[in-house]
Enzyme design. Structure first.
Site, PDB file in Angstrom:
ATOM      1  N   GLU A 287      33.499  41.435  28.750  1.00 36.30           N
ATOM      2  CA  GLU A 287      34.322  40.446  28.060  1.00 36.30           C
ATOM      3  C   GLU A 287      33.549  39.135  28.121  1.00 36.30           C
ATOM      4  OE1 GLU A 287      38.269  40.035  29.717  1.00 36.30           O
ATOM      5  OE2 GLU A 287      38.553  42.184  29.918  1.00 36.30           O
TER       6      GLU A 287
ATOM      7  N   GLU B  37      39.968  44.643  35.842  1.00 34.36           N
ATOM      8  CA  GLU B  37      39.821  43.551  36.812  1.00 34.36           C
ATOM      9  C   GLU B  37      40.587  43.805  38.109  1.00 34.36           C
ATOM     10  OE1 GLU B  37      40.700  39.908  34.680  1.00 34.36           O
ATOM     11  OE2 GLU B  37      38.652  39.830  33.931  1.00 34.36           O
TER      12      GLU B  37
HETATM   13  C1  GLA Z   1      40.669  38.960  31.611  1.00 32.48           C
HETATM   14  C2  GLA Z   1      41.280  40.264  31.209  1.00 32.48           C
HETATM   15  C3  GLA Z   1      41.599  40.346  29.760  1.00 32.48           C
HETATM   16  C4  GLA Z   1      42.167  39.061  29.263  1.00 32.48           C
HETATM   17  C5  GLA Z   1      41.205  37.948  29.544  1.00 32.48           C
HETATM   18  C6  GLA Z   1      41.675  36.630  29.004  1.00 32.48           C
HETATM   19  O1  GLA Z   1      39.318  38.937  31.652  1.00 32.48           O
HETATM   20  O2  GLA Z   1      40.496  41.365  31.567  1.00 32.48           O
HETATM   21  O3  GLA Z   1      42.537  41.371  29.573  1.00 32.48           O
HETATM   22  O4  GLA Z   1      43.379  38.822  29.877  1.00 32.48           O
HETATM   23  O5  GLA Z   1      41.075  37.844  30.930  1.00 32.48           O
HETATM   24  O6  GLA Z   1      42.800  36.178  29.655  1.00 32.48           O
END
Ligand code: GLA
Ligand code: ZN
Length: 702
Positions: A341, A181
């Site tokens: 995710e 991210e």
């Molecule tokens: C983000 C991150 C994950 C995790 C999620 C949930 O998407 O990429 O590592 O931290 O949030 O918090």
């Protein structure tokens, strides 16, 4: 050879011929971003390092039983892979990968640079980002690095190279995720400032050019040497303090710095690893601090992290935003994407949200599939018992038992496997484009013009109405080829360079329907106001003249529309005092002092039409009516007219069309659909209508 990209060397004619013959023999069609055999990858984000080794085999078994065939690993495992500088240890990861391979679960590896090991911070304190107050971030969290720091970059390249060398020939490793991210770091150290100055020198060449572009004659802010340039004070809460032209360049620069950092990892992976190992990154949908088009450029495809429950924290709602974000993600490369995710249970850090309702895990997945997702990965496999995210729940709870959420994900995996042949090489093809622009996002954050105004907010008004009309739009980059579209929406396209304006006018001339609205076209690409009467170069397409405008605050103006927008509505927030000139007034103001002005106009130009909305209408129903009129004007028909809360989307490939119908509500919905078509999930054919239970979905071959 799935993820083809140009080779640095020129193949001989013979090699080329062999490659082509092989390609024809093994891949009869472009399978989009599906796997090499056309399989759809389904799985979870997995952290074997959180659990005792004697649990791993059982996890892998449960994954296989669920029909999972992929996990993402290691994106926070730097200290475990490089416990001290230059000493690498992949034994634990090798073992985890072997355990998964034994159950046919493939692996995506994350480069672990989003969290630096403690030894990095101790040995290289300047690797930690500097905050606006001049102090450095305290080590102990994540995303805490300076992207300019040479040591950090060297170490990032080092761990990336070591991983790539170690895993390049591993048959179970299918691809890579860069970092995690990108976009959270805004370092204000001297080195970042110096690199900003270099970036500006490359961009503008001379100080005269920079001073002109930034308009530094205002307030005597002229700079006379490059090192006089400071970092604009323009972040959260303080958007308007600095020169908006300097602030826009700072956003472009910080975005570039992340892209440049990623490029180095991508280069290393591409140099060492075979083509069939793809490179992607997990984007954040509607995140605004980076130019995502640029971040996507070096990658094979975009992946994204979808947490719709974060916005529907306490009460389920219609997932407009996840629909919007999916279209943005597909637009970055104009290509299908992966879900890296996704919400799997209650989520949150200190407090947590509601649980996912029965059917909701499946519904969230199908919504993305319908918009072009070619892989489905849930965050996370099992809820962790330590650290900041103990309440960010996975498919399995803390107890590790396969329960209801696991079963539902398994159902999705099995259904997706059955859909593979139909999904191959299909994507959303739309007649409607929305221009989605980071410059306008940023410029409107510095100077929204009127209370509550934002680029995404403006786009969302139209996107929600399109959703309700049963139409998906493509979100496209400014400058993208528009010739395949019938309707182009450019709401709040605040930064409008002259060539883009000319393209939009030409689009109308040649028969397209264009919509522009409040604050479109106010700025040039340096974020200085155009010295023209609005709507500037769009005037030929819109046929109006806006000599004055105002914010409305608490004031509201009644407006009256005629066919096709007959009715009374309420103008709020902002009003262009738009003189209709050559345009037809579709909605006019009823009250002094704006009685002579138009709120909504339509103008014929060349073969097409230009619409303008010079206010924000209070009634959401207004946008339904307006979008209906725009679609009719452009001759775009939805396949299905969905009831409220039901979303439809069509994926098309050669000779194939799949209709997705998704019930976002907790009640049964009856939807009129084309009759006599095959229902792919439950078999049988459609009647005139379809009943979908709470969170129900249907996939219909048209
Ligand atoms: C983000 C991150 C994950 C995790 C999620 C949930 O998407 O990429 O590592 O931290 O949030 O918090
Ligand atoms: Zn820095």
């Amino acid at each position: 050879m799935r993820f083809l990209r140009p080779h640095p060397w020129l193949p001989t004619v013979l090699t080329l011929a062999v490659v082509l013959v092989t390609a024809v023999a093994t891949t009869p069609q472009d399978l989009g971003t599906l796997g090499p055999e056309g399989q759809i990858y389904v799985g979870a984000d997995y952290y074997p390092e959180h659990w005792p080794k004697d649990r791993w085999a059982y996890d892998a078994q449960l994954m296989q039983e669920a029909g999972f065939n992929v996990v993402r690993l290691a994106e926070f495992g730097w200290v475990l892979m490089e416990p001290e500088e230059g000493r690498f240890d992949f034994a634990w990861l090798d073992e985890a990968i072997e355990t998964l391979a034994a159950r046919d679960v493939k692996v995506i590896l994350g480069t672990p640079t989003a969290v630096m090991p403690a030894w990095v911070a101790r040995r290289y304190p300047e690797a930690l980002a500097m905050k606006p107050d001049g102090t450095r971030v305290v080590w102990g969290g994540r995303k805490n690095n300076c992207f300019s720091n040479e040591d950090y970059r060297r170490l990032s390249a080092g761990i990336t190279r070591a991983m790539a060398e170690h895993y390049k020939d591993h048959p179970n490793v299918i691809g890579w995720q860069t970092d995690n991210e990108f976009g959270g770091t805004d370092c204000r150290c001297d080195r970042c400032r110096a690199r900003f100055q270099d970036w500006l020198r490359r961009k503008y060449g001379t100080l005269d050019e920079l001073n002109r572009a930034w308009g530094t004659h205002f307030w005597g802010l002229k700079v006379q040497t490059w090192d006089e340039i400071t970092i604009p004070d323009s972040r959260e809460g303080e958007w308007a303090i600095s020169n908006p032209s300097a602030s826009l360049d700072w956003m472009r620069y910080t975005s570039w710095l992340n892209v440049d950092f990623q490029a180095e990892q991508v280069r290393i992976i591409r140099d060492l690893c075979p083509d069939h190992q793809f490179v992607t990154h997990n984007f954040m949908g509607l995140f605004q601090n980076m130019d995502y088009y640029e971040l996507a450029r070096d990658l094979d495809f975009v992946s994204w992290d979808n947490y719709p429950v974060f916005s529907d924290w306490a009460k389920p709602g219609i997932s407009y935003a996840a629909s919007f974000a999916a279209d943005v993600m597909r637009g970055l490369k104009r290509k299908n994407f992966w879900i890296m995710e996704q919400s799997a249970g209650p989520l949150g850090w200190g407090t947590f949200s509601r649980n996912l309702r029965p059917g909701e895990i499946r519904k969230i997945a199908y919504q993305q599939l319908a918009h072009g997702a070619d892989a489905q990965i849930w965050f996370r496999w099992r809820t962790c018992t330590a650290g900041r995210e103990q309440y960010w729940h996975g498919l399995l709870g803390h107890d590790g038992k396969p329960g209801r959420r696991y079963q539902e994900a398994a159902q999705v995996a099995k259904e997706y496997a059955k859909l593979e042949d139909d999904l191959a090489a299909t994507t959303v093809k739309s007649d409607v484009a929305v221009i989605y622009d980071y410059d306008s996002i940023w410029a409107l954050r510095f100077q929204p013009g009127f209370e509550g105004n934002s680029f995404q907010g403006a786009v969302a008004r139209y996107q929600r109405a399109l959703f309700r009309a049963g139409v998906n739009a493509d979100m496209v980059r400014p400058g993208a080829d528009l010739s395949g579209y019938r309707l182009v929406l450019a709401p709040a396209l605040h930064v409008l360079p002259d060539d883009l304006a000319a393209q939009l006018v030409a689009f109308v001339e040649s028969g397209g329907v264009l919509l522009a609205d409040a604050r479109t076209g106010v700025k040039d690409e340096t974020n200085r106001a155009h010295a023209r009467t609005l709507p500037g170069l769009l005037t030929p397409a819109l046929g109006i003249e806006i000599a004055e405008y105002e914010s409305l605050g608490a004031v509201e103006y009644a407006v009256q529309g005629k066919d096709p927008l007959a009715g009374t509505f309420t103008a709020t927030s902002y009003a262009d005092w738009a003189a209709p000139k050559e345009a037809d007034v579709i909605v006019g103001y009823e009250t002094w002092p704006v009685k002579d002005f138009a709120a909504v106009t339509r103008h014929s130009h060349g073969e097409g039409h230009g619409w303008y909305v010079g206010t924000v209408m209070k009634e959401e129903a207004f946008y339904d009516r307006l979008v209906g009129a725009l679609l009719a004007d452009a001759g775009v028909d939805a396949v299905v007219d969905p009831p409220e809360g039901v979303e439809v989307s069509v994926r098309q490939g050669e000779g194939r069309s799949l209709l997705f119908v998704i019930n976002h509500t907790e009640g049964t919905q009856t939807v009129s659909v084309p009759a006599g078509k095959e229902r792919l999930l439950e078999g049988g054919t459609t009647g005139e209508t379809l009943d979908l239970e709470a969170y129900g979905v249907a996939v219909i071959r048209l």
